[in-house]
Write an enzyme that holds these catalytic residues in place. Structure first.
Site, PDB file in Angstrom:
ATOM      1  N   GLN A 100       0.827  -1.202   0.000  1.00 43.37           N
ATOM      2  CA  GLN A 100       0.000   0.000   0.000  1.00 43.37           C
ATOM      3  C   GLN A 100       0.864   1.255   0.000  1.00 43.37           C
ATOM      4  OE1 GLN A 100      -3.028  -1.716   3.138  1.00 43.37           O
ATOM      5  NE2 GLN A 100      -3.730   0.276   2.477  1.00 43.37           N
ATOM      6  N   SER A 144       5.102  -5.884   2.798  1.00 45.47           N
ATOM      7  CA  SER A 144       3.795  -5.868   3.463  1.00 45.47           C
ATOM      8  C   SER A 144       2.766  -6.594   2.615  1.00 45.47           C
ATOM      9  CB  SER A 144       3.391  -4.423   3.770  1.00 45.47           C
ATOM     10  OG  SER A 144       2.247  -4.370   4.575  1.00 45.47           O
ATOM     11  N   LEU A 145       1.732  -5.908   2.124  1.00 48.52           N
ATOM     12  CA  LEU A 145       0.733  -6.540   1.271  1.00 48.52           C
ATOM     13  C   LEU A 145       1.386  -7.269   0.100  1.00 48.52           C
ATOM     14  CD1 LEU A 145      -2.224  -6.848   0.110  1.00 48.52           C
ATOM     15  CD2 LEU A 145      -1.640  -4.809  -1.226  1.00 48.52           C
ATOM     16  N   ARG A 168      -8.533  -8.877   4.951  1.00 49.85           N
ATOM     17  CA  ARG A 168      -7.411  -8.380   5.764  1.00 49.85           C
ATOM     18  C   ARG A 168      -7.548  -6.871   5.961  1.00 49.85           C
ATOM     19  NH1 ARG A 168      -2.113  -6.414   4.263  1.00 49.85           N
ATOM     20  NH2 ARG A 168      -0.445  -7.016   5.720  1.00 49.85           N
ATOM     21  N   HIS A 223       1.308  -3.281  11.185  1.00 49.08           N
ATOM     22  CA  HIS A 223       2.498  -3.993  11.648  1.00 49.08           C
ATOM     23  C   HIS A 223       2.898  -3.690  13.091  1.00 49.08           C
ATOM     24  CE1 HIS A 223       2.826  -5.303   7.555  1.00 49.08           C
ATOM     25  NE2 HIS A 223       2.932  -4.055   7.131  1.00 49.08           N
ATOM     26  N   GLN A 277       2.953 -11.237  10.394  1.00 48.58           N
ATOM     27  CA  GLN A 277       3.299 -10.034   9.621  1.00 48.58           C
ATOM     28  C   GLN A 277       2.365  -8.873   9.920  1.00 48.58           C
ATOM     29  OE1 GLN A 277       1.582  -8.819   6.260  1.00 48.58           O
ATOM     30  NE2 GLN A 277       3.305  -9.066   4.853  1.00 48.58           N
TER      31      GLN A 277
END
Length: 317
Positions: free
Chosen positions: A11, A93-94, A118, A201, A250
């Protein structure tokens, strides 16, 4: 011959109109977004291509849109004989989910529904306005830790280790503001609030991670055909149970991107190819490990440029 990793952004790299400049490759993009739209029961392509930006920036929409953008870019790149085969994959991340789709571990249809969920879980974990993130520029990791530890007003943690001297913090809004002030006192060049609605996170996402684990356990997940480096450990998983555990962790633990890039380099990777909107990861790569070649593939022009540069590089070798 140089070995390459394919990497995928998370993102923050999204923009209205992304993935509309692929020219002759546009049918591949359409196929990916059409499959996702069927799974999500709304027109994801229309949002990505036309906006409005407020809709695209909603976490539960951003995540499937970015995943599809990365998958489409990868499918275009990997279908061309001039492009190197992936030796390793990773995502920020994503982007870790995108890597798992491209590596054959997750089906696209399952993955877009999973990351949309999510996003919902993340958004619901913290009340609107109660969480924040900020980038701290120009401090060591240790100094950023100290800036967070000195905060007394709530939860704030160092969560994204993006490059030397570039660490993102996340937590409760007041605590993030206080940590930014401490970071400036410790000599940070800049402390910049990030335009996000969710403090990713950090430990505020723990409940969301527990709920995400239930979604993961219900999915059909396979071992990837190409090793995928996970954010939480900066290593590849050896079992499906490990993949589930790392995706769960994560969500509430730091992204170790610097360590991930170093580990890829130690494992013989000589170059990274970023697939998806923007070129954030290729830029970070040059700051983390200067000996690595880094390229970004996000539209027809950047793909042609990457192909040319890779051809020149291999000829030089």
């Amino acid at each position: 011959m140089t070995s390459y990793a394919y990497v995928f952004p998370g993102q923050g790299s999204q923009s209205v109109g992304m993935m509309t400049a692929w020219e002759d490759y546009q049918p591949i993009v359409s196929d990916v977004f059409n499959e996702a739209s069927e799974a999500l029961a709304y027109d994801l392509w229309s949002v990505a291509a036309n906006g409005p930006l407020e809709r695209l920036n909603q976490t539960e929409v951003t995540q499937p849109a970015m995943l599809c953008a990365g998958v489409a870019s990868w499918r275009i790149a990997s279908s061309h004989p001039s492009m190197p085969v992936a030796s390793i994959m990773a995502g920020h991340s994503l982007g870790e989910y995108t890597a798992l789709v491209c590596a054959g571990s997750l089906e696209l249809r399952d993955a877009v529904k999973l990351v949309a969920r999510r996003g919902e879980l993340m958004q619901n974990a913290v009340k609107k306005g109660a969480g924040a993130m900020a980038a701290i520029i120009g401090l060591s990791d240790e100094a950023v830790f100290n800036a967070c530890l000195s905060v007394t007003s709530g939860v704030v943690e160092a969560v994204n280790f993006n490059a030397p001297g570039q660490v993102v913090i996340a937590g409760e809004t007041g605590a993030v503001d206080e940590a930014m002030s401490h970071a400036k006192e410790l000599g940070a060049k800049r402390a910049l609030p990030l335009p996000v609605s969710v403090p990713s996170h950090c430990s505020l996402m723990l409940d969301a991670a527990e709920q995400l684990a239930l979604e993961l356990e219900a999915l059909h997940i396979k071992l990837p055909e190409v090793p995928v480096i996970h954010n939480q450990t900066a290593t590849a998983a050896n079992s499906i149970d490990e993949i589930i555990e790392r995706l769960k962790a994560q969500l509430h633990q730091p992204v170790k991107w610097v360590e991930s890039v170093h580990n890829m380099h130690r494992n013989g990777i000589g170059g990274l190819i970023e697939c998806g909107p923007g070129k954030v990861l290729s830029g970070l790569t040059r700051r983390i490990e200067k000996s690595l070649q880094a390229y970004a593939v996000f539209d027809a022009a950047s793909f042609a440029s990457t192909q040319q540069s890779l051809g020149e590089s291999e000829n030089a070798d």
